[in-house]
Every structure is written in structure tokens, then in C-alpha cells.
Design a protein around this motif. Structure first.
Motif, PDB file in Angstrom:
ATOM      1  N   TYR A  90     -96.517 -49.937  30.335  1.00  0.00           N
ATOM      2  CA  TYR A  90     -97.686 -49.183  29.915  1.00  0.00           C
ATOM      3  C   TYR A  90     -97.703 -47.837  30.625  1.00  0.00           C
ATOM      4  O   TYR A  90     -97.075 -47.650  31.664  1.00  0.00           O
ATOM      5  CB  TYR A  90     -98.992 -49.952  30.128  1.00  0.00           C
ATOM      6  N   VAL A  91     -98.410 -46.911  30.020  1.00  0.00           N
ATOM      7  CA  VAL A  91     -98.548 -45.557  30.568  1.00  0.00           C
ATOM      8  C   VAL A  91    -100.030 -45.234  30.577  1.00  0.00           C
ATOM      9  O   VAL A  91    -100.739 -45.492  29.609  1.00  0.00           O
ATOM     10  CB  VAL A  91     -97.773 -44.527  29.708  1.00  0.00           C
ATOM     11  N   SER A 122     -97.210 -44.724  35.277  1.00  0.00           N
ATOM     12  CA  SER A 122     -96.671 -45.725  34.370  1.00  0.00           C
ATOM     13  C   SER A 122     -96.271 -46.983  35.137  1.00  0.00           C
ATOM     14  O   SER A 122     -96.138 -46.985  36.357  1.00  0.00           O
ATOM     15  CB  SER A 122     -95.466 -45.166  33.616  1.00  0.00           C
ATOM     16  N   TYR A 123     -96.091 -48.047  34.373  1.00  0.00           N
ATOM     17  CA  TYR A 123     -95.695 -49.341  34.914  1.00  0.00           C
ATOM     18  C   TYR A 123     -94.634 -49.915  33.984  1.00  0.00           C
ATOM     19  O   TYR A 123     -94.794 -49.898  32.764  1.00  0.00           O
ATOM     20  CB  TYR A 123     -96.904 -50.275  34.971  1.00  0.00           C
ATOM     21  N   SER A 124     -93.571 -50.392  34.551  1.00  0.00           N
ATOM     22  CA  SER A 124     -92.518 -51.025  33.764  1.00  0.00           C
ATOM     23  C   SER A 124     -91.941 -52.165  34.592  1.00  0.00           C
ATOM     24  O   SER A 124     -91.554 -51.968  35.741  1.00  0.00           O
ATOM     25  CB  SER A 124     -91.435 -50.011  33.413  1.00  0.00           C
ATOM     26  N   MET A 125     -91.904 -53.340  33.989  1.00  0.00           N
ATOM     27  CA  MET A 125     -91.388 -54.516  34.684  1.00  0.00           C
ATOM     28  C   MET A 125     -90.671 -55.381  33.657  1.00  0.00           C
ATOM     29  O   MET A 125     -91.101 -55.490  32.511  1.00  0.00           O
ATOM     30  CB  MET A 125     -92.528 -55.299  35.324  1.00  0.00           C
ATOM     31  N   TYR A 127     -96.991 -57.994  40.044  1.00  0.00           N
ATOM     32  CA  TYR A 127     -96.720 -58.908  38.945  1.00  0.00           C
ATOM     33  C   TYR A 127     -97.951 -59.282  38.126  1.00  0.00           C
ATOM     34  O   TYR A 127     -97.812 -59.819  37.029  1.00  0.00           O
ATOM     35  CB  TYR A 127     -96.037 -60.174  39.471  1.00  0.00           C
ATOM     36  N   PHE A 128     -99.149 -59.032  38.625  1.00  0.00           N
ATOM     37  CA  PHE A 128    -100.349 -59.323  37.836  1.00  0.00           C
ATOM     38  C   PHE A 128    -100.416 -58.496  36.550  1.00  0.00           C
ATOM     39  O   PHE A 128    -100.723 -59.049  35.488  1.00  0.00           O
ATOM     40  CB  PHE A 128    -101.613 -59.129  38.675  1.00  0.00           C
ATOM     41  N   PRO A 129    -100.122 -57.184  36.578  1.00  0.00           N
ATOM     42  CA  PRO A 129    -100.119 -56.445  35.302  1.00  0.00           C
ATOM     43  C   PRO A 129     -99.116 -56.999  34.293  1.00  0.00           C
ATOM     44  O   PRO A 129     -99.384 -57.014  33.096  1.00  0.00           O
ATOM     45  CB  PRO A 129     -99.741 -55.018  35.712  1.00  0.00           C
TER      46      PRO A 129
END
Length: 166
Positions: A61-62, A71-74, A105-107
């Protein structure tokens, strides 16, 4: 008629053979990588009653705050299910600190819609599990209840109209 069916069957067989040859030609130079730890972890999960749903579940997500972007990328190694609960599975070599589990890791759990995260340490043969539960606000529970009631009422109305015509 019979000649036409035989001709159609022959065309389908020739098409399958040509497709197979084209795939072999296109993918002949690719090598299969060795995923030793992932293979062992997958085997362990399947032996312990987990069903592998996907390989490599990814969440991104951004967000923007004013003019700044974050941003977040996993990416999880597997998405697995056991007893109706879905987990993102990570193959690790060491224990993951609890603060990192919450922050990092929650997101992923929220974006993928899963119940928790599993960390499989293949070398030390241990598993670390983190489960997340999100309490829904009263407004959302009421909205879901009204939604279900509307579907039930609609179904009852259809049954009543159907029985009334008989």
C-alpha cells in the motif's frame, strides 16, 4: 457427420501437440531454483495439517500525508490454512522479536485478510505464531446485522410470493 467429428478431434490433437512443443521451446533455458529451506518448511506445514493456499502472498500500500509519500510492501513465503484460520508463513533462521511482529506484520495481516502470521525456523525446528484479532466497532456490527436481516426479509418475501401464486 462422422468425418467432421474425426477431423475436429484430429485438429484438437495437433493443436495440443503444437502447444506443448512451443512451451518446451520457450521454457527450455529456465532452470529450477533450489529452495531448500522453503521446501522443508512446506513439507513440515503439510505434515502438520496446514493446507498451502498460495505461494508468496504479497501486500502493498501507498499513503500520502500532505506532500510526503510513504509505502509498505511485504511478501510472505506461503499463505496456509489450518482449522479454518489463514496464516502468512515466513521461513526464518531466528526468532522474530514481538515488537517487530506488531509493527511490521500486522499491516500484512490486515491487507491480506488473514488471521495471523507463522514464523517457521527450520534449522532449530520451532514455530512462532502471532495471531491478530480486530474488534469491530458497534456500528459495523449493527450494519452487518441489518444487512443479514434485509437478505432474510427479501428471501421470505420471494418465498411468500412464490407460495401465493400456487
Amino acid at each position: 457427420m462422422l468425418t467432421g467429428l474425426a477431423l475436429l478431434a484430429a485438429c484438437i490433437c495437433v493443436g495440443i501437440v503444437i502447444r506443448s512443443l512451443c512451451r518446451e521451446w520457450l521454457y527450455r533455458d529456465r532452470e529450477v531454483g533450489v529452495d531448500g529451506l522453503k521446501s522443508v518448511a512446506r513439507k513440515w506445514l503439510e505434515e502438520n495439517g496446514y493446507d498451502i493456499l498460495r505461494i508468496e502472498g504479497k501486500a502493498e500500500y501507498v499513503g500520502w500525508v500532505d506532500d510526503s509519500q510513504w509505502s509498505y510492501s511485504m511478501s510472505a513465503d506461503f499463505i496456509a490454512r489450518k482449522n479454518g484460520r489463514e496464516y502468512a508463513v515466513f521461513v526464518t533462521l531466528e526468532k522474530v522479536p514481538e515488537t517487530e511482529v506488531n509493527d511490521r506484520y500486522f499491516p500484512l495481516a490486515v491487507i491480506l485478510g488473514i488471521h495471523g502470521v507463522l514464523f517457521v525456523d527450520v534449522l532449530h525446528e520451532r514455530i512462532q505464531r502471532a495471531e491478530f484479532s480486530i474488534a469491530k466497532p458497534r456500528r459495523q456490527l449493527m450494519r452487518q446485522w441489518l444487512h443479514n436481516l434485509a437478505w432474510l426479509s427479501g428471501g421470505a418475501l420471494v418465498v411468500f410470493a412464490w407460495l401465493h401464486r400456487m
